[in-house]
Design a protein around this motif. Structure first.
Motif, PDB file in Angstrom:
ATOM      1  N   TYR A  63       0.833  -1.212   0.000  1.00  0.00           N
ATOM      2  CA  TYR A  63       0.000   0.000   0.000  1.00  0.00           C
ATOM      3  C   TYR A  63       0.863   1.256   0.000  1.00  0.00           C
ATOM      4  N   SER A  64       1.918   1.270   0.793  1.00  0.00           N
ATOM      5  CA  SER A  64       2.823   2.423   0.815  1.00  0.00           C
ATOM      6  C   SER A  64       3.495   2.611  -0.538  1.00  0.00           C
ATOM      7  N   GLY A  65       3.868   1.518  -1.161  1.00  0.00           N
ATOM      8  CA  GLY A  65       4.473   1.608  -2.494  1.00  0.00           C
ATOM      9  C   GLY A  65       3.505   2.163  -3.521  1.00  0.00           C
ATOM     10  N   LEU A  69       4.018   5.624  -5.575  1.00  0.00           N
ATOM     11  CA  LEU A  69       3.989   5.664  -7.041  1.00  0.00           C
ATOM     12  C   LEU A  69       2.914   6.614  -7.559  1.00  0.00           C
ATOM     13  N   SER A  70       1.749   6.606  -6.926  1.00  0.00           N
ATOM     14  CA  SER A  70       0.686   7.503  -7.393  1.00  0.00           C
ATOM     15  C   SER A  70       1.047   8.964  -7.143  1.00  0.00           C
ATOM     16  N   LEU A  71       1.696   9.274  -6.021  1.00  0.00           N
ATOM     17  CA  LEU A  71       2.125  10.650  -5.774  1.00  0.00           C
ATOM     18  C   LEU A  71       3.224  11.080  -6.737  1.00  0.00           C
ATOM     19  N   LEU A  72       4.144  10.184  -7.054  1.00  0.00           N
ATOM     20  CA  LEU A  72       5.179  10.506  -8.040  1.00  0.00           C
ATOM     21  C   LEU A  72       4.566  10.751  -9.416  1.00  0.00           C
ATOM     22  N   TRP A  73       3.607   9.904  -9.791  1.00  0.00           N
ATOM     23  CA  TRP A  73       2.943  10.101 -11.078  1.00  0.00           C
ATOM     24  C   TRP A  73       2.200  11.437 -11.095  1.00  0.00           C
ATOM     25  N   TRP A  74       1.503  11.751 -10.003  1.00  0.00           N
ATOM     26  CA  TRP A  74       0.722  12.992  -9.934  1.00  0.00           C
ATOM     27  C   TRP A  74       1.634  14.215 -10.009  1.00  0.00           C
TER      28      TRP A  74
END
Length: 122
Positions: A63-65, A69-74
């Protein structure tokens, strides 16, 4: 002050549905919290075995990963889409004749108001 945005009907309906869902979730949580406040509860559910602990650690890492990843993509998306924009444009300095025409005064009166130490407004 209410800020009204130009949004599609589908987006407004989705906003309303998500808001209703959120309030219902909060109200149900508070309801069950108050109902079970005075009752005895067993901690048997919270005892962890080794297999449970491993599953919880694995889930937490996964879940942390996914969140990372979603924050990096955003952030990459925002930087590509909005990073090159320069939205702040400062206004040009206002000249005395513009101020005079706005306040319906002469330019001499404007200069006097700007240069005097004390100004009496009637």
């Amino acid at each position: 002050m209410i800020i009204k945005l130009n949004r599609s009907k589908a987006r407004e309906c989705l906003d309303i549905l998500l808001t209703i869902f959120g309030w219902l979730f909060l109200l149900l949580f508070l309801y069950y919290f108050v109902i079970h406040l005075g009752s005895d509860f067993s901690l048997r559910f919270y005892w962890l075995s080794i297999s449970n602990a491993n599953a919880i650690v694995n889930f937490t890492i996964l879940y942390s990963g996914l969140i990372t990843l979603s924050l990096l993509w955003w952030s990459t998306y925002n930087k590509r889409k909005y990073g090159s924009l320069r939205r702040r444009a400062f206004p040009q300095p206002t000249r005395n004749h513009e101020i005079a025409s706005y306040f319906q005064l002469t330019e001499e009166e404007i200069e006097r108001v700007q240069n005097d130490k004390f100004v009496e407004v009637r």
